[in-house]
Design a protein around this motif. Structure first.
Motif, PDB file in Angstrom:
ATOM      1  N   ASP A 241       0.858  -1.172   0.000  1.00 31.37           N
ATOM      2  CA  ASP A 241       0.000   0.000   0.000  1.00 31.37           C
ATOM      3  C   ASP A 241       0.902   1.233   0.000  1.00 31.37           C
ATOM      4  N   GLU A 242       0.902   1.961  -1.116  1.00 30.47           N
ATOM      5  CA  GLU A 242       1.775   3.129  -1.265  1.00 30.47           C
ATOM      6  C   GLU A 242       1.512   4.219  -0.234  1.00 30.47           C
ATOM      7  N   SER A 243       0.344   4.218   0.366  1.00 33.63           N
ATOM      8  CA  SER A 243       0.042   5.251   1.357  1.00 33.63           C
ATOM      9  C   SER A 243       0.642   4.925   2.724  1.00 33.63           C
TER      10      SER A 243
ATOM     11  N   ASN B  75       6.973   3.204   1.583  1.00 41.35           N
ATOM     12  CA  ASN B  75       7.561   3.658   0.330  1.00 41.35           C
ATOM     13  C   ASN B  75       8.719   2.754  -0.090  1.00 41.35           C
TER      14      ASN B  75
END
Length: 52
Positions: A30-32, A35
């Motif tokens: 999950d990019e949120s 990173n």
């Protein structure tokens, strides 16, 4: 196994599969929450070099 485990410990990584023969890692994340730099650091902490 150590790389997979290190990546899966990161919040936001749902799966990681290492292919040592190919020298690659397939990561679902999950990019949120996480990173690429954090994942790179987790891999390097296991003693491996990361090439982008």
């Amino acid at each position: 196994m150590s790389v997979e485990g290190a990546l899966k410990e990161l919040d936001g990584v749902s799966s990681a599969q290492v292919d040592l023969e190919a020298g690659s890692v397939d990561v679902t994340f999950d990019e949120s929450k996480v990173n690429v730099d954090a994942m790179k650091e987790a891999i390097e902490d296991q003693g491996y070099d990361v090439e982008a």
